[in-house]
Design a protein around this motif. Sequence first.
Motif, PDB file in Angstrom:
ATOM      1  N   ALA A 118      45.585   6.841   0.219  1.00  0.00           N
ATOM      2  CA  ALA A 118      45.859   5.896   1.309  1.00  0.00           C
ATOM      3  C   ALA A 118      46.282   4.538   0.760  1.00  0.00           C
ATOM      4  O   ALA A 118      47.181   3.881   1.309  1.00  0.00           O
ATOM      5  CB  ALA A 118      44.626   5.752   2.195  1.00  0.00           C
ATOM      6  N   ALA A 119      45.666   4.113  -0.354  1.00  0.00           N
ATOM      7  CA  ALA A 119      46.018   2.831  -0.968  1.00  0.00           C
ATOM      8  C   ALA A 119      47.435   2.862  -1.532  1.00  0.00           C
ATOM      9  O   ALA A 119      48.208   1.900  -1.375  1.00  0.00           O
ATOM     10  CB  ALA A 119      45.017   2.491  -2.077  1.00  0.00           C
ATOM     11  N   GLY A 121      49.851   4.814  -0.477  1.00  0.00           N
ATOM     12  CA  GLY A 121      50.726   4.835   0.686  1.00  0.00           C
ATOM     13  C   GLY A 121      50.835   3.474   1.345  1.00  0.00           C
ATOM     14  O   GLY A 121      51.905   3.089   1.828  1.00  0.00           O
ATOM     15  N   ALA A 122      49.715   2.728   1.360  1.00  0.00           N
ATOM     16  CA  ALA A 122      49.730   1.389   1.950  1.00  0.00           C
ATOM     17  C   ALA A 122      50.653   0.458   1.166  1.00  0.00           C
ATOM     18  O   ALA A 122      51.357  -0.368   1.754  1.00  0.00           O
ATOM     19  CB  ALA A 122      48.314   0.831   1.993  1.00  0.00           C
ATOM     20  N   GLY A 125      54.132   1.568   2.046  1.00  0.00           N
ATOM     21  CA  GLY A 125      54.382   1.198   3.432  1.00  0.00           C
ATOM     22  C   GLY A 125      54.602  -0.296   3.604  1.00  0.00           C
ATOM     23  O   GLY A 125      55.473  -0.725   4.377  1.00  0.00           O
ATOM     24  N   ARG A 225      52.381   3.485   8.605  1.00  0.00           N
ATOM     25  CA  ARG A 225      51.399   4.568   8.666  1.00  0.00           C
ATOM     26  C   ARG A 225      51.965   5.893   8.171  1.00  0.00           C
ATOM     27  O   ARG A 225      51.215   6.740   7.666  1.00  0.00           O
ATOM     28  CB  ARG A 225      50.878   4.714  10.105  1.00  0.00           C
ATOM     29  N   VAL A 228      51.195   6.010   4.594  1.00  0.00           N
ATOM     30  CA  VAL A 228      49.751   6.168   4.366  1.00  0.00           C
ATOM     31  C   VAL A 228      49.328   7.613   4.605  1.00  0.00           C
ATOM     32  O   VAL A 228      48.637   8.217   3.770  1.00  0.00           O
ATOM     33  CB  VAL A 228      48.948   5.211   5.276  1.00  0.00           C
ATOM     34  N   SER A 231      50.637   9.916   1.823  1.00  0.00           N
ATOM     35  CA  SER A 231      49.931   9.798   0.548  1.00  0.00           C
ATOM     36  C   SER A 231      48.514  10.361   0.619  1.00  0.00           C
ATOM     37  O   SER A 231      47.951  10.745  -0.414  1.00  0.00           O
ATOM     38  CB  SER A 231      49.902   8.335   0.098  1.00  0.00           C
ATOM     39  N   MET A 232      47.945  10.447   1.798  1.00  0.00           N
ATOM     40  CA  MET A 232      46.650  11.116   1.930  1.00  0.00           C
ATOM     41  C   MET A 232      46.806  12.620   1.710  1.00  0.00           C
ATOM     42  O   MET A 232      45.937  13.263   1.106  1.00  0.00           O
ATOM     43  CB  MET A 232      46.037  10.808   3.296  1.00  0.00           C
TER      44      MET A 232
END
Length: 329
Positions: A118-119, A121-122, A125, A225, A228, A231-232
């Motif tokens: 998530a990080a 992807g953030a 993003g 999103r 994010v 990537s999760m």
Amino acid sequence: MTETKTGLMDVLRDGSWTKRFNFRLNYAVTLALLILAVVINAALQPTFFTQYSLTSNFATFAPLVFAAIAQAIVIIGGGIDLSLGAQVAFIGVVTLRVMDGQDSRIWLGVITALVTGAACGALNGFIVAVIRLQPLIATFATSSVFAGLALVVLPTPGGAVPASMVSAYRMAVVAIPVPILLVALGMLAWWALSRTRYTRQLYAVGGNREAAYASLVPVTSVTFRSFVFASMFIGIAALTVLANTGSGDPFIGANMALDSIAAVVLGGIALSGGRGSPFGAVAGALILAISSNILFFLNVPTTYRALASGLIIIVALALSVMTTKRGKA
């Protein structure tokens, strides 16, 4: 409020019948290629449908399948992510360090993989959606960042994955191999996400960004999103790589980004965005993975295997593109 809803539906319905026909045709080609690949592989490998072979094959297939789902989410939203392979390596080594070979830390490792994903992807993003750099250039740059961080965390291949995680990955539940169950859960996760308003907005943004913005769709938030969420899924891909190999490798995943893009196109997803489904990307990933199996059982020399694999991908992609053009004619 009514105007916003109507505007969004107009974006989604624009040319809907023609697009549906074209992409159903593409899905038919994808399904035909998948069936052909399975038939050839089964002919060359008589044990293909045994539990042992399915477990072994899908243990290897799963990382690319999850990478294809991740890439599909980004591309449907109108972007592209060239950093997925580097993310697999980075998330993998971070997770490996956290688990430190201890069975008691497996769940902590799972959480670490998802949070680290998530990080990553953030970051992508933020650069693409907020700073508004081109996703191709932005994710090409971040791939170097993630690859470098992977080397900082684990300079050389090594380390040990918890034994229970490795053994569980090779198990079967009610005669169904765990890797197949993981792939099914990944598809179920997308299905659940696809039931939300967010996914309708994602297709709208990918199909026509300006029209989506005019319809008051939160374009920046939707794009952010998408990276994010993607990537999760890569976090799950990294877990499957660790479970399959039993150790960490900061150099793994070098070809995964390009392979995931090929899988997406094979799955009938438009690179222009707004059309297709990660379910098709899963089929595309399986076609690529099974093709590698076929080359192995045909005894193609290792030195020529990459060339042969590339030619198969080109032919398959050409069939997909030709089908799309024929549907538009």
